[in-house]
Design a protein around this motif. Structure first.
Motif, PDB file in Angstrom:
ATOM      1  N   CYS A 157       5.154  -2.445 -11.089  1.00  0.00           N
ATOM      2  CA  CYS A 157       3.707  -2.273 -11.208  1.00  0.00           C
ATOM      3  C   CYS A 157       3.297  -0.841 -10.861  1.00  0.00           C
ATOM      4  N   VAL A 158       2.226  -0.394 -11.512  1.00  0.00           N
ATOM      5  CA  VAL A 158       1.611   0.902 -11.228  1.00  0.00           C
ATOM      6  C   VAL A 158       0.109   0.675 -11.141  1.00  0.00           C
ATOM      7  N   GLN A 159      -0.511   1.195 -10.097  1.00  0.00           N
ATOM      8  CA  GLN A 159      -1.952   1.069  -9.913  1.00  0.00           C
ATOM      9  C   GLN A 159      -2.583   2.447  -9.832  1.00  0.00           C
ATOM     10  N   LEU A 160      -3.660   2.646 -10.565  1.00  0.00           N
ATOM     11  CA  LEU A 160      -4.416   3.895 -10.552  1.00  0.00           C
ATOM     12  C   LEU A 160      -5.755   3.672  -9.864  1.00  0.00           C
ATOM     13  N   SER A 161      -6.114   4.590  -8.959  1.00  0.00           N
ATOM     14  CA  SER A 161      -7.429   4.568  -8.312  1.00  0.00           C
ATOM     15  C   SER A 161      -8.052   5.949  -8.439  1.00  0.00           C
ATOM     16  N   VAL A 162      -9.297   5.994  -8.925  1.00  0.00           N
ATOM     17  CA  VAL A 162     -10.044   7.240  -9.071  1.00  0.00           C
ATOM     18  C   VAL A 162     -11.199   7.210  -8.076  1.00  0.00           C
ATOM     19  N   HIS A 177      -8.115  11.467   0.327  1.00  0.00           N
ATOM     20  CA  HIS A 177      -8.392  11.845  -1.061  1.00  0.00           C
ATOM     21  C   HIS A 177      -9.768  12.493  -1.163  1.00  0.00           C
ATOM     22  N   ASN A 178      -9.979  13.170  -2.275  1.00  0.00           N
ATOM     23  CA  ASN A 178     -11.304  13.711  -2.585  1.00  0.00           C
ATOM     24  C   ASN A 178     -11.669  13.334  -4.018  1.00  0.00           C
ATOM     25  N   SER A 179     -12.827  13.791  -4.477  1.00  0.00           N
ATOM     26  CA  SER A 179     -13.298  13.408  -5.802  1.00  0.00           C
ATOM     27  C   SER A 179     -12.572  14.148  -6.917  1.00  0.00           C
ATOM     28  N   ASP A 180     -11.696  15.102  -6.566  1.00  0.00           N
ATOM     29  CA  ASP A 180     -10.910  15.827  -7.561  1.00  0.00           C
ATOM     30  C   ASP A 180      -9.507  15.262  -7.699  1.00  0.00           C
ATOM     31  N   SER A 181      -9.291  14.063  -7.207  1.00  0.00           N
ATOM     32  CA  SER A 181      -7.946  13.501  -7.200  1.00  0.00           C
ATOM     33  C   SER A 181      -7.969  12.025  -7.579  1.00  0.00           C
ATOM     34  N   ALA A 182      -6.786  11.519  -7.879  1.00  0.00           N
ATOM     35  CA  ALA A 182      -6.586  10.098  -8.154  1.00  0.00           C
ATOM     36  C   ALA A 182      -5.317   9.664  -7.443  1.00  0.00           C
ATOM     37  N   GLN A 183      -5.264   8.401  -7.093  1.00  0.00           N
ATOM     38  CA  GLN A 183      -4.114   7.856  -6.379  1.00  0.00           C
ATOM     39  C   GLN A 183      -3.334   6.922  -7.282  1.00  0.00           C
ATOM     40  N   LEU A 184      -2.011   7.056  -7.224  1.00  0.00           N
ATOM     41  CA  LEU A 184      -1.112   6.171  -7.953  1.00  0.00           C
ATOM     42  C   LEU A 184      -0.234   5.432  -6.951  1.00  0.00           C
ATOM     43  N   LYS A 185      -0.117   4.141  -7.142  1.00  0.00           N
ATOM     44  CA  LYS A 185       0.774   3.336  -6.314  1.00  0.00           C
ATOM     45  C   LYS A 185       1.801   2.680  -7.219  1.00  0.00           C
ATOM     46  N   PHE A 186       3.074   2.852  -6.880  1.00  0.00           N
ATOM     47  CA  PHE A 186       4.178   2.273  -7.650  1.00  0.00           C
ATOM     48  C   PHE A 186       4.900   1.274  -6.764  1.00  0.00           C
ATOM     49  N   TRP A 187       5.202   0.094  -7.303  1.00  0.00           N
ATOM     50  CA  TRP A 187       5.955  -0.861  -6.494  1.00  0.00           C
ATOM     51  C   TRP A 187       6.840  -1.771  -7.349  1.00  0.00           C
ATOM     52  N   LEU A 188       7.924  -2.213  -6.698  1.00  0.00           N
ATOM     53  CA  LEU A 188       8.841  -3.211  -7.252  1.00  0.00           C
ATOM     54  C   LEU A 188       8.555  -4.520  -6.535  1.00  0.00           C
ATOM     55  N   ASP A 189       8.326  -5.567  -7.302  1.00  0.00           N
ATOM     56  CA  ASP A 189       7.924  -6.842  -6.716  1.00  0.00           C
ATOM     57  C   ASP A 189       8.846  -7.945  -7.222  1.00  0.00           C
ATOM     58  N   GLY A 190       9.740  -8.414  -6.345  1.00  0.00           N
ATOM     59  CA  GLY A 190      10.636  -9.501  -6.703  1.00  0.00           C
ATOM     60  C   GLY A 190      11.742  -9.110  -7.653  1.00  0.00           C
ATOM     61  N   LEU A 191      11.955  -7.821  -7.861  1.00  0.00           N
ATOM     62  CA  LEU A 191      13.020  -7.376  -8.750  1.00  0.00           C
ATOM     63  C   LEU A 191      14.366  -7.681  -8.091  1.00  0.00           C
ATOM     64  N   THR A 192      15.186  -8.458  -8.777  1.00  0.00           N
ATOM     65  CA  THR A 192      16.454  -8.895  -8.206  1.00  0.00           C
ATOM     66  C   THR A 192      17.470  -7.755  -8.243  1.00  0.00           C
ATOM     67  N   PRO A 193      18.012  -7.340  -7.083  1.00  0.00           N
ATOM     68  CA  PRO A 193      19.016  -6.273  -7.097  1.00  0.00           C
ATOM     69  C   PRO A 193      20.343  -6.774  -7.659  1.00  0.00           C
ATOM     70  N   ARG A 194      21.122  -5.856  -8.194  1.00  0.00           N
ATOM     71  CA  ARG A 194      22.418  -6.220  -8.780  1.00  0.00           C
ATOM     72  C   ARG A 194      23.477  -6.449  -7.708  1.00  0.00           C
ATOM     73  N   THR A 195      23.308  -5.834  -6.526  1.00  0.00           N
ATOM     74  CA  THR A 195      24.288  -5.986  -5.447  1.00  0.00           C
ATOM     75  C   THR A 195      23.552  -6.185  -4.129  1.00  0.00           C
ATOM     76  N   ALA A 196      24.318  -6.498  -3.086  1.00  0.00           N
ATOM     77  CA  ALA A 196      23.737  -6.658  -1.753  1.00  0.00           C
ATOM     78  C   ALA A 196      23.535  -5.322  -1.059  1.00  0.00           C
ATOM     79  N   HIS A 197      24.037  -4.243  -1.663  1.00  0.00           N
ATOM     80  CA  HIS A 197      23.918  -2.906  -1.068  1.00  0.00           C
ATOM     81  C   HIS A 197      23.198  -1.967  -2.031  1.00  0.00           C
TER      82      HIS A 197
END
Length: 372
Positions: A157-162, A177-197
């Motif tokens: 997921c990616v979220q944009l906030s202005v 933040h200020n009014s000349d910027s935007a925030q992005l949040k990136f996250w992995l949610d429940g993505l199954t890893p291929r290994t335990a490490h």
């Protein structure tokens, strides 16, 4: 669909949000979100797009009345450039685009948190242009985009906030933040890893008229808003026209807190494809064309000794124009400094004053000898 916010005021911008402006309600291949932020003497144009890899384009115009124009026929075909532009084009001061291009996973058996030490541990990357992205979900001044990697569980997921004015996010890492910027949040949610490490790397690409230079770290003694983090990372151009800023921390749980914080590092890949951002992002292709110079950077989640990825990871960054906002010493820090440094000085002054007063008000010496 258009959402209009409050009227601009002092150090304030008026944000107008439009989804797929002038185009079909549900364009094939993904949405184009347009957030026009109008100031007294200029305007910012934020374009958030899922045509290919998720991308953000920020265009700064010196004209408050500047508007986005989209040639939807050629934009959707993704076979030509200049189908996205901010008019009047002569008013454009600067532009910068960010592309979330790839997600890498590697098996860190030796707990080095550096896949370069064992290239054979790296799995083939997940190309984010191939993710099945959802439609953009809008709220007042933010938008969210989620997608699923084919043949794998979980989502990205990616979220944009202005923002219309100065402020601070309520959730950690609580970036200023200020009014000349935007925030992005990136996250992995429940993505199954291929290994335990397993550990993950995110490849982030930038396209800009003034290329971003080496990341600089700004240190502080104040960690009130992001406990245990005393640095801010800034990716800036020499001309200081734009910036990307973040705190070097990610969170391993949806409820971000100190116990689930994990450090992150960044490094530049040895081989960079100069046109990959254009080929992976319809937004970059539509605005800049094929002949774009990009700079790629890998964000590595976790250091040696930190827990391996389990089922969640989030990272937050800020992008904007001009100088990035920086925290000043808070009232709490000034109070601690005042108590820690002022108290000994106050005691010394009081002690000296007492000695002087005692000396001045003591009994006068007598001129008569005592009689035995």
């Amino acid at each position: 669909m258009t959402l209009s916010q409050t009227e601009p005021g002092t150090d304030h911008r008026n944000v107008i949000t439009t989804l797929n402006p002038g185009g079909p309600p549900l364009p094939p291949g993904g949405d184009l979100l347009y957030m026009r932020s109008v100031g007294r003497n200029d305007s910012l144009h934020f374009l958030f797009c899922s045509q290919g890899a998720p991308s953000l384009l920020l265009v700064h115009s010196s004209n408050p009345d500047a508007m986005l124009k989209v040639d939807w026929l050629h934009f959707l075909q993704r076979n030509s450039s200049s189908n996205l532009r901010v008019e009047p084009e002569s008013s454009v001061v600067h532009s910068i685009a960010l592309v979330f291009s790839r997600l890498w996973e590697y098996q860190d058996l030796n707990d080095t948190a550096d896949p370069r030490s064992d290239p054979g541990s790296v799995f083939p990357p997940d190309e984010l242009q191939d993710v099945d992205w959802s439609r953009v979900r809008l709220s007042t001044l933010s938008a969210e985009l989620c997608g699923a990697i084919r043949m794998r569980n979980g989502s990205i997921c990616v979220q944009l906030s202005v923002f219309e004015e100065w402020g601070r996010d309520e959730l950690w890492p609580r970036l200023l933040h200020n009014s000349d910027s935007a925030q992005l949040k990136f996250w992995l949610d429940g993505l199954t890893p291929r290994t335990a490490h397993s550990r993950f790397l995110l490849e982030l690409r930038t396209v800009s008229g003034a290329p971003l230079e080496t990341v600089q770290s700004v240190r502080s003694i104040d960690d009130e808003y992001t406990p245990s983090i005393f640095t801010v990372s800034q990716w800036r151009s020499n001309s200081s026209l734009s910036f990307v800023q973040w705190k070097p921390v990610a969170y391993r749980d949806r409820s971000a807190r100190l116990e689930v914080a994990t450090p992150l590092t960044h490094w530049y890949p040895q081989h960079q494809d100069p046109v990959s951002a254009a080929t992976t992002s319809g937004l970059v292709l539509g605005y800049y064309g094929n002949n774009t110079k990009t700079i790629a950077m890998n964000i590595s989640f976790g250091l040696s000794g930190e827990p391996f990825y389990k089922d969640f990871m989030s990272w937050t960054l800020l992008v904007g124009i001009g100088d990035p906002p920086l925290d000043q010493f808070s009232v709490l820090v000034w109070s601690v400094l005042l108590v820690g440094l002022g108290s000994p000085l106050l005691l010394l002054l009081l002690g000296g004053a007492c000695v002087c007063v005692r000396h001045l008000t003591g009994p006068a010496s007598s001129t008569y000898e005592p009689i035995n």
